[in-house]
Enzyme design. Structure first.
Site, mmCIF file in Angstrom:
data_model
loop_
_atom_site.group_PDB
_atom_site.id
_atom_site.type_symbol
_atom_site.label_atom_id
_atom_site.label_comp_id
_atom_site.label_asym_id
_atom_site.label_seq_id
_atom_site.Cartn_x
_atom_site.Cartn_y
_atom_site.Cartn_z
ATOM 1 N N GLU A 304 74.004 37.979 2.384
ATOM 2 C CA GLU A 304 72.563 38.100 2.615
ATOM 3 C C GLU A 304 72.121 37.257 3.807
ATOM 4 O OE1 GLU A 304 71.375 40.508 1.139
ATOM 5 O OE2 GLU A 304 72.875 40.698 -0.434
ATOM 6 N N HIS A 307 72.895 39.029 7.035
ATOM 7 C CA HIS A 307 71.957 40.116 7.315
ATOM 8 C C HIS A 307 70.815 39.679 8.235
ATOM 9 C CE1 HIS A 307 73.014 43.797 5.376
ATOM 10 N NE2 HIS A 307 73.000 43.334 4.142
ATOM 11 N N GLU A 326 75.053 47.524 6.260
ATOM 12 C CA GLU A 326 75.819 47.120 5.078
ATOM 13 C C GLU A 326 77.322 47.062 5.319
ATOM 14 O OE1 GLU A 326 74.530 45.692 2.760
ATOM 15 O OE2 GLU A 326 72.448 46.322 2.760
#
Length: 863
Positions: A304, A307, A326
């Site tokens: 995360e 990202h 992803e």
């Protein structure tokens, strides 16, 4: 006001080929929330601009029954209409201020999308299309806006108010309420919007970036759980440092916050500056979390965080490009985890996960490319194909270009597309431009579904000192794609001397045609082929290597993954033969396992991975028709023979690794894993003291890895210690929902004949609930992974799953839909079971009020 809402239309199929840029942009949006679980008022003020050269009305998406209370344009009440779930405004001119007010009920939101209540908190989940349940907005990833958020709430009930970006104001109000305001300086799509309100404690820390800026870090959770956040904070700081070092990416805000919540559809969400996590991927201490949990926390925290660049600063143009963020970010978190521990063990774990989840997906009715062409419900494409296969595609680019040129490609990609929403093609373009390589053929990986199969045949020409390797590739037909083109496959190869074990040759072959031949000169000794070393391409390999060749490679191959693969292939070939013929020669497997156990130079974690016998499901994946009874019978026989023949070795390994002092490091983790595997073989091998050893380990353990490992061994058997241990585990952890999930899962995975009956009983347990996705997955999801139990010949497993899906669909369609794929493999089963599975799919399809999520999965499974 015009209200021309029509009756619900047939489900709309969204197609990639129909993509059109947005007509209206929203440069800024100001949101005001008056928070209350029963009734939250939300108002939005949006600056909207007509895109240059575009024309048409402003269409704002709504969902979940959202209705506007007021709509104003440039300060005046506006005429508007509803077309389905869209609020439509006919606007003259090119720029306007649009203000809308709505009311929502977070505590009634069981779908856990939008703004919902969880354990006393109010929190959001907006990916993929949750924001439209909060406010009317162009809910698509290519509309990027700067957000300012003001929240008011009861201070006693919600003392902490968090949102994206930087905190820019706050204070107390006269009525016992308070307010906070947050501003995110970076434009983002609405799927990255986040808000959390609740009574939370914070683990605070800081990180100094490479340019010298101080970033305030916070992990928020319940006060009682705060001690369990130390590992997650350490992982976050390690991730930030790693991303600077390996990718040159520095964090860009002054604050980075994480909040752990108990009810969450996903693992976590990368909302800009405010990550919201399923608590299972934040909370960890030795008593409640296994080594696998610790690893998962570190991996998901890293994922995360990464990202922030690969997903936030550069995001997707549309949801068909989901693997852009992803697949790339999974590859990055895999790299990070490998660097934190053992590269070999991490690679083995990643490939096992790919084979367990993605290969069956590629071989079934739900097969799709990593960049799909159409969808009915986007939530159904958060799949192993998009994530795990997507990561393998990025890994192949890294392999083909090398680390240096790959880094140049990512630098160019981030620079070129910072602050934009872009495509998978743009990523490959950056790789081409930075490296000078022509990747046009490689792009087929984005559009073609299915797992390539490579047949390898090696011939040794003794007279000429030459070895001739023939490679043939094919890609099986998948739904909507019957005729396939050859893929670009980077295959790492080596030849080893069958007499000395010496490596004779090594190279990487980039296969691009259906058939290729490689000639190795100067090979005077009989060679043994090592192929797809380090799993350099996500393919299924078929070779003519004998059991003796595989056993030889298991002892001599200098590539750790290939050495592991040799043992696993030897086991797999033996199991498939046994299931097909009723018997198989176990001696080569026993010899290979004996030699591996005796090699003192091997990492315990590597040995543990190598000793894991292929699962029943993976064995079934190799068969034209899955026979659950034959697979269970032959696998039990191999486990039993390995246990009996190597009983003293297992006992020695168990004793050598029995220390129960908890340390979290690669060596200690490997010793714990190997110890419990040895205990399992002692049990199936008939050691009279196996149950007593397991119960002793269960009682004496100072960590969850040892305790749950022992419980799993006991749960598979019939010794009286089984019920005692299960009861003790429940009594000890009944107040900890994450650990109680393990109690449900352990029983759902039991190899006992009465498991279907026990699972049905557990579904009636007071602690089982359909409203919590973790609990639903812990029992129902785990049960469907138990091939023999799920495929009980009575069909009760299929009926149970269908009942659970239908019940969950009324509450949380997204989670319900993800339980369906095991039923979609009905064509692989013998006719009686296939008919029972198909009947349950048809029963679900005929159920009135089925959600789009479940309808899509079921209808595709029947097509």
């Amino acid at each position: 006001m015009l209200d021309a809402q029509t009756a619900p239309a047939a489900p709309h199929v969204t197609r990639r080929e129909d993509y059109a840029p947005p007509v209206w942009l929203v440069p800024t949006i100001d949101l005001v929330f008056d928070l209350d679980p029963a009734r939250t008022s939300v108002s939005a003020t949006m600056q909207v601009e007509l895109k240059e050269g575009a024309g048409g009305p402003l269409r704002l998406d709504g969902g979940g029954g959202l209705r506007p209370l007021t709509v104003a344009v440039d300060g005046q009440p506006a005429e508007w209409r509803m077309e389905g779930d869209q609020l439509v405004l006919d606007l003259a001119g090119r720029a306007h201020e649009v203000a809308i007010a709505v009311e929502i009920a977070p505590e009634a939101n069981t779908q856990l999308m939008g703004l919902y209540a969880s354990g006393g908190l109010l929190c959001t989940q907006c990916e993929a299309e949750g924001f439209r349940r909060i406010m009317f907005f162009p809910d698509r990833p290519d509309v990027l806006s700067r957000y300012t958020v003001r929240m008011t709430a009861d201070k006693a009930r919600f003392p902490v108010l968090l949102a994206n970006g930087d905190h820019v104001g706050g204070g107390d109000l006269d009525d016992g309420r308070h307010w906070a305001q947050w501003r995110d300086p970076f434009p983002k799509p609405c799927y990255l919007f986040a808000l959390v309100a609740g009574d939370l404690a914070c683990r605070a820390d800081q990180f100094i970036t490479r340019s010298g800026r101080t970033v305030a870090l916070g992990i928020y959770t319940a006060q009682s759980d705060l001690p369990k956040t130390e590992h997650a904070m350490a992982a976050l700081k390690a991730s930030m440092a790693w991303d600077e070092q390996v990718y040159g990416r520095e964090y860009d805000l002054a604050v980075f916050n994480i909040v752990a919540v108990g009810d969450f559809n996903f693992g976590a969400m990368e909302n800009k500056g405010l990550n919201i996590f399923n608590s299972r991927y934040i909370l960890a201490d030795p008593d409640t979390a296994t080594d696998a949990d610790y690893d998962a926390v570190a991996g998901v925290v890293a994922h995360e965080y990464f990202h922030n660049w690969s997903g936030n600063r550069v995001t997707c143009r549309d949801w068909f490009q989901l693997s852009l963020k992803e697949g790339f970010t999974v590859f990055r978190d895999q790299q990070f985890s490998a660097d934190q521990g053992s590269h070999a063990v991490k690679r083995i774990e990643d490939v096992r996960a790919l084979r367990a989840a993605q290969f069956p997906e590629d071989a079934g009715p739900l097969a799709h490319p990593i960049r799909p062409e159409s969808y009915l419900e986007i939530g159904n494409f958060y799949t192993a194909t998009v994530y795990n296969k997507g990561a393998e595609v990025i890994r192949m680019l890294h392999t083909l270009l090398g680390a240096e040129r790959f880094r140049k490609g990512t630098d160019l990609y981030f620079t070129r597309h910072d602050g934009t929403a872009t495509t998978c093609d743009a990523f490959v373009d950056a790789m081409e431009d930075a490296s000078g390589e022509d990747l046009s053929r490689f792009r087929l990986w984005y559009s073609q579904a299915g797992t390539p199969r490579v047949k390898a045949s090696l011939v040794h020409e003794t007279g000429g000192g030459r070895a001739r390797l023939t490679l043939e590739q094919s890609v099986p037909a998948t739904p909507g794609q019957r005729d396939k083109q050859p893929m670009v496959l980077p295959l790492r190869l080596a030849l080893f001397s069958a007499e000395t074990g010496k490596r004779l040759a090594a190279q990487m072959v980039v296969m691009q045609d259906a058939r290729e031949e490689i000639v190795f000169e100067g090979v005077s000794e009989r060679p043994i082929l090592s192929i797809n070393r380090d799993f350099s391409a996500p393919v299924i390999v078929e070779t003519d290597r004998s059991p003796a060749d595989l056993a030889f490679l298991s002892a001599h191959d200098d590539d750790p993954f290939a050495r592991y693969e040799a043992v696993q292939q030897l086991m797999l070939d033996t199991l498939v033969a046994g299931a097909a013929r009723g018997e198989a020669d176990h001696r080569p497997v026993i010899a290979a396992v004996r030699d591996t156990l005796a090699d003192a130079h091997l990492d315990p974690a590597f040995v543990a991975e190598t000793m894991l016998i292929p699962t029943e499901s993976f064995v079934g994946d190799q068969m034209l028709v899955v026979d659950p009874e034959a697979i269970r019978r032959t696998r039990d026989a191999l486990r039993r023979d390995l246990g009996r023949e190597l009983l003293e070795q297992w006992r020695a390994i168990y004793a050598a690794n029995h220390s129960n002092r908890f340390e979290y490091n690669p060596t200690a983790k490997g010793m714990r894993r190997l110890k419990t595997i040895a205990l399992g073989f002692l049990a199936v091998g008939g050691a009279e003291d196996a149950a007593a050893l397991a119960f002793g380990q269960f009682n004496d353990a100072d960590n969850m890895t040892d305790r749950q490992g022992a419980l799993g061994v006991l749960a598979n058997g019939t010794a009286p210690e089984r019920e005692t241990a299960l009861a003790a585990f429940y009594d000890r952890y009944r107040g900890d929902s994450l650990v109680l999930d393990k109690w449900f899962t352990t029983q759902a995975l039991s190899m006992r004949a009465d498991t279907p009956e026990q699972v049905e009983r557990l579904a009636r347990h007071p602690d089982f609930t359909l409203t919590n996705p973790n609990r639903l997955r812990s029992l129902v999801g785990a049960f469907t992974a138990n091939q023999y139990a799920f495929h009980d010949p009575s069909g009760r497993g299929y009926r149970f799953l269908a009942d659970m899906v239908l019940a969950a669909d009324r509450l949380n369609p997204q989670t319900a839909a993800k339980l369906i794929p095991p039923l979609g493999r009905w064509r692989r089963l013998e006719p009686t079971r296939a008919a029972l599975m198909k009947a349950e799919l048809e029963r679900m399809l005929a159920t009135p009020g089925l959600s789009k999520d479940v309808f899509e999965q079921v209808s595709k499974s029947l097509a």
